[in-house]
Design a protein around this motif. Structure first.
Motif, PDB file in Angstrom:
ATOM      1  N   SER A 114       0.824  -1.196   0.000  1.00 37.26           N
ATOM      2  CA  SER A 114       0.000   0.000   0.000  1.00 37.26           C
ATOM      3  C   SER A 114       0.864   1.253   0.000  1.00 37.26           C
ATOM      4  N   ARG A 115       1.870   1.272   0.852  1.00 34.22           N
ATOM      5  CA  ARG A 115       2.777   2.420   0.923  1.00 34.22           C
ATOM      6  C   ARG A 115       3.911   2.330  -0.100  1.00 34.22           C
ATOM      7  N   HIS A 116       4.368   1.108  -0.360  1.00 34.60           N
ATOM      8  CA  HIS A 116       5.490   0.913  -1.286  1.00 34.60           C
ATOM      9  C   HIS A 116       5.098  -0.206  -2.245  1.00 34.60           C
ATOM     10  N   PHE A 117       4.719   0.151  -3.448  1.00 34.87           N
ATOM     11  CA  PHE A 117       4.199  -0.823  -4.401  1.00 34.87           C
ATOM     12  C   PHE A 117       5.333  -1.673  -4.972  1.00 34.87           C
ATOM     13  N   PHE A 118       5.071  -2.999  -5.101  1.00 33.92           N
ATOM     14  CA  PHE A 118       6.040  -3.918  -5.688  1.00 33.92           C
ATOM     15  C   PHE A 118       5.384  -4.672  -6.845  1.00 33.92           C
ATOM     16  N   SER A 119       6.167  -4.996  -7.855  1.00 41.28           N
ATOM     17  CA  SER A 119       5.655  -5.688  -9.037  1.00 41.28           C
ATOM     18  C   SER A 119       5.248  -7.117  -8.692  1.00 41.28           C
ATOM     19  N   PRO A 120       4.405  -7.739  -9.527  1.00 44.85           N
ATOM     20  CA  PRO A 120       4.039  -9.146  -9.295  1.00 44.85           C
ATOM     21  C   PRO A 120       5.247 -10.079  -9.195  1.00 44.85           C
ATOM     22  N   GLN A 121       6.297  -9.819  -9.969  1.00 41.84           N
ATOM     23  CA  GLN A 121       7.475 -10.682  -9.909  1.00 41.84           C
ATOM     24  C   GLN A 121       8.172 -10.570  -8.562  1.00 41.84           C
ATOM     25  N   VAL A 122       8.226  -9.362  -8.002  1.00 42.34           N
ATOM     26  CA  VAL A 122       8.824  -9.196  -6.680  1.00 42.34           C
ATOM     27  C   VAL A 122       7.998  -9.932  -5.637  1.00 42.34           C
ATOM     28  N   VAL A 123       6.672  -9.903  -5.782  1.00 42.02           N
ATOM     29  CA  VAL A 123       5.804 -10.630  -4.857  1.00 42.02           C
ATOM     30  C   VAL A 123       6.109 -12.127  -4.917  1.00 42.02           C
ATOM     31  N   ILE A 140       7.599 -14.535  -1.865  1.00 42.10           N
ATOM     32  CA  ILE A 140       6.962 -15.759  -1.395  1.00 42.10           C
ATOM     33  C   ILE A 140       7.937 -16.930  -1.479  1.00 42.10           C
ATOM     34  N   ASP A 141       8.753 -16.972  -2.528  1.00 39.29           N
ATOM     35  CA  ASP A 141       9.770 -18.021  -2.635  1.00 39.29           C
ATOM     36  C   ASP A 141      10.730 -17.978  -1.452  1.00 39.29           C
ATOM     37  N   LEU A 142      11.129 -16.775  -1.048  1.00 35.19           N
ATOM     38  CA  LEU A 142      12.030 -16.633   0.095  1.00 35.19           C
ATOM     39  C   LEU A 142      11.359 -17.102   1.386  1.00 35.19           C
ATOM     40  N   LEU A 143      10.091 -16.749   1.561  1.00 35.08           N
ATOM     41  CA  LEU A 143       9.363 -17.209   2.745  1.00 35.08           C
ATOM     42  C   LEU A 143       9.351 -18.739   2.800  1.00 35.08           C
ATOM     43  N   ALA A 144       9.059 -19.353   1.657  1.00 38.05           N
ATOM     44  CA  ALA A 144       8.993 -20.817   1.611  1.00 38.05           C
ATOM     45  C   ALA A 144      10.343 -21.451   1.912  1.00 38.05           C
ATOM     46  N   TYR A 200      12.556 -20.538   3.906  1.00 40.53           N
ATOM     47  CA  TYR A 200      12.808 -20.533   5.348  1.00 40.53           C
ATOM     48  C   TYR A 200      11.640 -21.129   6.129  1.00 40.53           C
ATOM     49  N   LYS A 201      10.806 -21.895   5.412  1.00 42.87           N
ATOM     50  CA  LYS A 201       9.718 -22.697   5.999  1.00 42.87           C
ATOM     51  C   LYS A 201       8.633 -21.857   6.661  1.00 42.87           C
ATOM     52  N   MET A 202       8.450 -20.631   6.185  1.00 45.93           N
ATOM     53  CA  MET A 202       7.302 -19.839   6.640  1.00 45.93           C
ATOM     54  C   MET A 202       6.082 -20.265   5.838  1.00 45.93           C
ATOM     55  N   ASN A 203       4.920 -20.216   6.456  1.00 45.96           N
ATOM     56  CA  ASN A 203       3.718 -20.737   5.808  1.00 45.96           C
ATOM     57  C   ASN A 203       2.595 -19.723   5.669  1.00 45.96           C
ATOM     58  N   VAL A 204       2.828 -18.465   6.020  1.00 43.90           N
ATOM     59  CA  VAL A 204       1.803 -17.440   5.912  1.00 43.90           C
ATOM     60  C   VAL A 204       2.373 -16.216   5.190  1.00 43.90           C
ATOM     61  N   PHE A 205       1.702 -15.788   4.135  1.00 48.28           N
ATOM     62  CA  PHE A 205       2.058 -14.567   3.420  1.00 48.28           C
ATOM     63  C   PHE A 205       0.998 -13.514   3.736  1.00 48.28           C
ATOM     64  N   HIS A 206       1.386 -12.486   4.485  1.00 46.40           N
ATOM     65  CA  HIS A 206       0.486 -11.405   4.862  1.00 46.40           C
ATOM     66  C   HIS A 206       0.664 -10.279   3.854  1.00 46.40           C
ATOM     67  N   ASN A 265      -4.004 -10.859 -12.492  1.00 42.66           N
ATOM     68  CA  ASN A 265      -2.819 -11.362 -13.155  1.00 42.66           C
ATOM     69  C   ASN A 265      -2.869 -12.879 -13.070  1.00 42.66           C
ATOM     70  N   LEU A 266      -3.178 -13.513 -14.195  1.00 41.66           N
ATOM     71  CA  LEU A 266      -3.389 -14.961 -14.182  1.00 41.66           C
ATOM     72  C   LEU A 266      -2.145 -15.709 -13.725  1.00 41.66           C
ATOM     73  N   HIS A 267      -0.970 -15.202 -14.108  1.00 40.89           N
ATOM     74  CA  HIS A 267       0.265 -15.869 -13.695  1.00 40.89           C
ATOM     75  C   HIS A 267       0.443 -15.776 -12.179  1.00 40.89           C
ATOM     76  N   LEU A 268       0.135 -14.607 -11.613  1.00 42.85           N
ATOM     77  CA  LEU A 268       0.275 -14.433 -10.167  1.00 42.85           C
ATOM     78  C   LEU A 268      -0.753 -15.264  -9.417  1.00 42.85           C
ATOM     79  N   VAL A 269      -1.995 -15.294  -9.931  1.00 41.39           N
ATOM     80  CA  VAL A 269      -3.042 -16.091  -9.292  1.00 41.39           C
ATOM     81  C   VAL A 269      -2.661 -17.561  -9.281  1.00 41.39           C
TER      82      VAL A 269
END
Length: 302
Positions: A228-237, A241-245, A247-253, A291-295
């Motif tokens: 909301s404050r700092h917009f990131f592209s779908p690829q950055v998102v 998420i890859d980085l979260l996974a 390190y075995k994190m299971n929730v993307f807020h 974004n179908l790829h992101l979905v």
């Protein structure tokens, strides 16, 4: 001298020869010693504290460039340095890990076995195969035969490790990841990947022999991304998420809305973006459209 604030080092040589000093924000320890026992004690202290390595400053016992090195002391140094290299750093630290002798080399002829009872494991096998291909150029085949495969994914009922825990066993014959669910298999893969190089290499992919039992301490393990404050592209998102996974994190807020604006288009509620995504004091605005790829990426991410 810079770290120890000693302008004339030679005046303090006898003083520092028996005292360990910490350098570089506790990432390594500079040690001097008088005998083999002292080397082992100080190296053991450094490993216990989690330092990445040690710096050997002086070979005592009368060794100078003009004399013959003291072989027992040099051998003690070599042995202790090798013991640092044997340490495997897994994040987060597994519940139990035993490092064994030997290693296993992943070769182009190796296969990944998923069996026939759990077809959901195929996506994890393809994922591991693609990562290995990105590192070595070798794409491993997926097999249903336990006899032919040197990398095995096994789902079997195991007490204590829960739905996300796993057992990772590596010996000189191959790699086995076992778990109660495919989520545990996925997290076992993440641990395996931390034993491999982080980028493309021409060297063989060699992993150490070890036994790991691991399961999460907390059910909710996540991080927030504020777009909301700092917009990131779908690829950055996706990368986030890859980085979260890994390190075995299971929730993307995903923090999509705040007073700076609403950042997700919902066709049923057009004013969320036609009005809610804009502020007069902020020139221009941007928000996520479908974004179908992101979905697809989000739906297929554990």
């Amino acid at each position: 001298n810079k770290h120890l604030n000693k302008p004339d080092w030679t005046k303090h040589w006898s003083e520092v020869s028996k005292v360990p000093y910490l350098l570089n924000d506790k990432t390594q320890e500079m040690i001097t010693y008088d005998d083999e026992k002292s080397i082992k004690l100080k190296c053991a202290y450094a490993k216990e504290k989690g330092f990445r390595g040690v710096m050997i400053w002086e070979l005592s016992n009368g060794y100078t460039p003009e004399t013959t090195p003291n072989q027992p002391l040099l051998q003690a140094v070599a042995d202790e340095m090798l013991s640092f290299n044997k340490k495997i750093n897994i994040v987060p630290e597994p519940v139990k890990m035993e490092l064994l002798q030997g290693s296993f080399s992943i070769s182009p002829s190796d296969q990944i076995c998923i069996g026939t009872k759990h077809p959901e494991l195929s996506k994890h096998a393809n994922y591991l195969s693609s990562v290995i291909e990105s590192l070595s150029g070798n794409k491993l085949k997926i097999s249903n035969s336990l006899d032919k495969a040197s990398i095995k994914f096994i789902i079997s009922e195991t007490a204590l490790i829960g739905k996300e825990g796993y057992h990772l066993n590596i010996d000189q014959k191959g790699i086995t990841i076992s778990a109660n669910t495919d989520k545990g298999i996925f997290y076992g893969i993440q641990t395996l990947l931390q034993t491999l190089p982080a980028s493309r290499t021409t060297e063989p992919l060699v992993v150490p022999c070890l036994k790991i039992t691991d399961y999460p301490r907390f059910q909710w393990r996540g991080m927030m991304l504020d777009v909301s404050r700092h917009f990131f592209s779908p690829q950055v998102v996706k990368n986030y998420i890859d980085l979260l996974a890994s390190y075995k994190m299971n929730v993307f807020h995903w923090h999509l809305a705040d007073d700076e604006g609403w950042k997700l288009e919902i066709k049923k509620y057009p004013k969320l973006t036609s009005a809610g995504a804009w502020r007069k004091e902020i020139p221009g605005s941007i928000f996520y459209k479908k974004n179908l790829h992101l979905v697809d990426f989000l739906q297929n991410t554990i």
